[in-house]
Design a protein around this motif. Structure first.
Motif, PDB file in Angstrom:
ATOM      1  N   UNK A   1      11.260  69.053 105.304  1.00 33.82           N
ATOM      2  CA  UNK A   1      11.542  69.942 106.439  1.00 33.82           C
ATOM      3  C   UNK A   1      11.737  71.390 105.986  1.00 33.82           C
ATOM      4  N   UNK A   2      11.374  72.313 106.843  1.00 29.36           N
ATOM      5  CA  UNK A   2      11.516  73.736 106.549  1.00 29.36           C
ATOM      6  C   UNK A   2      12.573  74.294 107.490  1.00 29.36           C
ATOM      7  N   UNK A   3      13.520  75.016 106.916  1.00 32.52           N
ATOM      8  CA  UNK A   3      14.608  75.566 107.726  1.00 32.52           C
ATOM      9  C   UNK A   3      14.125  76.776 108.512  1.00 32.52           C
TER      10      UNK A   3
ATOM     11  N   UNK B   1      11.566  79.934 107.515  1.00 38.14           N
ATOM     12  CA  UNK B   1      10.467  80.397 108.368  1.00 38.14           C
ATOM     13  C   UNK B   1      10.604  81.887 108.655  1.00 38.14           C
ATOM     14  N   UNK B   2      11.820  82.326 108.974  1.00 38.16           N
ATOM     15  CA  UNK B   2      12.049  83.747 109.252  1.00 38.16           C
ATOM     16  C   UNK B   2      11.751  84.604 108.029  1.00 38.16           C
ATOM     17  N   UNK B   3      12.133  84.122 106.847  1.00 40.76           N
ATOM     18  CA  UNK B   3      11.869  84.869 105.612  1.00 40.76           C
ATOM     19  C   UNK B   3      10.360  84.980 105.375  1.00 40.76           C
TER      20      UNK B   3
ATOM     21  N   UNK C   1       8.963  87.509 107.753  1.00 43.03           N
ATOM     22  CA  UNK C   1       9.359  88.860 107.333  1.00 43.03           C
ATOM     23  C   UNK C   1       8.487  89.338 106.170  1.00 43.03           C
ATOM     24  N   UNK C   2       8.249  88.452 105.180  1.00 38.89           N
ATOM     25  CA  UNK C   2       7.393  88.809 104.042  1.00 38.89           C
ATOM     26  C   UNK C   2       5.975  89.109 104.510  1.00 38.89           C
ATOM     27  N   UNK C   3       5.467  88.295 105.400  1.00 32.42           N
ATOM     28  CA  UNK C   3       4.090  88.464 105.887  1.00 32.42           C
ATOM     29  C   UNK C   3       3.955  89.783 106.663  1.00 32.42           C
ATOM     30  N   UNK C   4       4.963  90.090 107.480  1.00 37.20           N
ATOM     31  CA  UNK C   4       4.941  91.314 108.269  1.00 37.20           C
ATOM     32  C   UNK C   4       5.098  92.566 107.429  1.00 37.20           C
ATOM     33  N   UNK C   5       5.800  92.452 106.294  1.00 36.18           N
ATOM     34  CA  UNK C   5       6.020  93.608 105.423  1.00 36.18           C
ATOM     35  C   UNK C   5       4.738  94.055 104.760  1.00 36.18           C
ATOM     36  N   UNK C   6       3.782  93.155 104.607  1.00 39.05           N
ATOM     37  CA  UNK C   6       2.515  93.485 103.943  1.00 39.05           C
ATOM     38  C   UNK C   6       1.551  94.253 104.842  1.00 39.05           C
ATOM     39  N   UNK C   7       1.882  94.411 106.086  1.00 40.29           N
ATOM     40  CA  UNK C   7       0.953  95.086 107.018  1.00 40.29           C
ATOM     41  C   UNK C   7       1.216  96.532 107.133  1.00 40.29           C
TER      42      UNK C   7
END
Length: 79
Positions: A62-64, A68-70, A73-79
């Protein structure tokens, strides 16, 4: 063989017998599938949502929500 006429707006009325055999009703969607050059098959694009069960595998662990939020956030920071 059943036929239909194309209107000036590019629309057709699917004959009742065909609609009944396809199990489609007002507001349902249909797909035109090309089976050969210049030849199409008409099929109902409706289905029971239960048919989707099992299409996506469960994660091994399971993923907390925090994880998921982290990731978001990482994915959005790359844009």
């Amino acid at each position: 063989m059943t036929t239909a006429t194309v209107t000036s707006k590019g629309q057709i009325t699917i004959p009742r017998e065909v609609r009944q055999k396809l199990g489609i009703d007002t507001g349902d969607r249909v797909e035109f599938v090309e089976v050969a050059p210049g030849e199409f098959s008409l099929k109902a694009a409706t289905g029971d949502v239960r048919s989707l069960k099992g299409m996506i595998r469960r994660p091994k662990s399971p993923i907390s929500v925090d994880a998921m939020n982290a990731a978001i956030k990482r994915r959005g920071a790359g844009r």
